[in-house]
Design an enzyme around this catalytic site. Sequence first.
Site, PDB file in Angstrom:
ATOM      1  N   CYS A  82      10.361  22.151  18.942  1.00  0.00           N
ATOM      2  CA  CYS A  82      10.812  22.176  20.338  1.00  0.00           C
ATOM      3  C   CYS A  82      12.279  21.745  20.439  1.00  0.00           C
ATOM      4  CB  CYS A  82       9.892  21.312  21.204  1.00  0.00           C
ATOM      5  SG  CYS A  82      10.031  21.655  22.975  1.00  0.00           S
ATOM      6  N   HIS A 169       4.515  23.448  20.033  1.00  0.00           N
ATOM      7  CA  HIS A 169       4.066  22.156  19.489  1.00  0.00           C
ATOM      8  C   HIS A 169       2.837  22.344  18.599  1.00  0.00           C
ATOM      9  CE1 HIS A 169       6.674  19.406  21.787  1.00  0.00           C
ATOM     10  NE2 HIS A 169       6.662  20.365  22.698  1.00  0.00           N
ATOM     11  N   GLU A 171       1.527  20.197  16.702  1.00  0.00           N
ATOM     12  CA  GLU A 171       0.813  18.933  16.519  1.00  0.00           C
ATOM     13  C   GLU A 171      -0.300  18.702  17.520  1.00  0.00           C
ATOM     14  OE1 GLU A 171       4.406  17.827  19.143  1.00  0.00           O
ATOM     15  OE2 GLU A 171       3.858  19.310  17.621  1.00  0.00           O
TER      16      GLU A 171
END
Length: 511
Positions: A82, A169, A171
């Site tokens: 990001c 993202h 994660e």
Amino acid sequence: MNNEMILVLDFGGQYNQLIARRVREANVYCEVIPYNASLERIKSYNAKGIIFTGGPNSVLDEGAPKCDPGVFELGIPVLGICYGMQLMSVMLGGSVTAANQREYGKVEICVDKSQPLFRDVDENTICWMSHTYYVDTPPKGFEVIAKSANCPTGAMQHVEKNLYAVQFHPEVMHTPKGKEMLKNFLYNICGCKGDWKMSSFVENSINAIREKVGDKKVLCALSGGVDSSVAAVLIHKAIGKQLTCIFVDHGLLRKYEGDQVEQIFRKQYDINLIRVNCEDRFLQRLKGVSDPETKRKIIGEEFIRVFEDEAKKIGKVDFLVQGTIYPDVIESGIGDAAVIKSHHNVGGLPEHVDFKEIIEPLRSLFKDEVRRAGEELGIPEDLVWRQPFPGPGLAIRVIGDLTKEKLDTLRDTDYIFREEIKAAGLDKEINQYFTVLTNMRSVGVMGDERTYDYALALRAVTTTDFMTADWARIPYDILEKVSTRIVNEVKQINRIVYDITSKPPATIEWE
């Protein structure tokens, strides 16, 4: 620690600690350091790879966070996420622009699955976007390897320079193939072998503690919670009778907890245990105090004062053990990051401590890793999986000033809530649950009489790492039973509310 290392440079985004958690889940050790760490410090870690996190800033803003540009010349694989992707682009000669349509939430992207970052990932896959800006022109030598309808550069790479970046993202759980992408970076690109295992952590910690302590004496702060219990057993495995555990019963524990702690550690383990009953001392120091930060500081200082008093009685003590864990350190502030709230274990220490050194054997572990370490050490399951409990205890679950009456009221409500959750078989599904005594009174009717008593909040969350959490969807019939029991069995309570706020924006504890 001789494990393979991944460095996470923290640019201040809300998901940053999830990145570290996901890396460790892949059996690779990592640490989080500030984005402005010096190049010398970064090189000293001898990392196999570096990850740039997201962040709240725009790279186009004056004074936007930037890392040392020398990072890109180290030859170490770098993954920008990001903001980290946009930063990589700008610092290497690309450009970033505002998107015509902001992307936030689940977005379908098209990836080049022939590239190492996207091995075993479907060509069209869902990911979690959260951005207003995007890379419109990648730096020279970079190729685009993913895109979405509104983001023409969803991911990019420069294979020769080992530089990779994604606008989304990976994660978060909302990116279903995110873990695979991170593993691809760790194993296919960085060449990690996955040597971060709890058995090796325990073994290495025991050896390191023995070497550090030698023949000196150690004093352990024992609360009976998971963190301090695992820390105590770990230290005891290393040095045996050189360890003395002091259990401070400050009158801020849950119902029956003080006696349970004494039973387990005095009889089940051959540990030197001193129980100090000092409820009056703590309540006197906390009298009239309503600010939560002040409560934490006072409790932390009193803990240390009690330890110092007891240390004088037992002779020379060189080390003090604390059960600090990684989220404690993170939420108390990393580098320039804002402090969310000070933690008892890291923010409550007074400036002068009359010990040679503080030992924090669990400082690098997340909560679930602490439990795994406990299992590795052979600690009974009912203790390893005990409900998380903050160092300041019930003091931060009573909003406003403290009295013994309020604490007893809260203890009774909390006991009922935990009893009903366990009876419903939800105690393993809900990661943390407790009651909060608000400082608000409300009008009620019991029998034919008007009441004006406290409103009580129920708090229950599900989480994997305690860095983020979702409120638990407890069945209505269970909530009804809890509410009915509390208002009938506990005086001073006439209203029950259920907290349906996630973390973020709220923290798990109310104070």
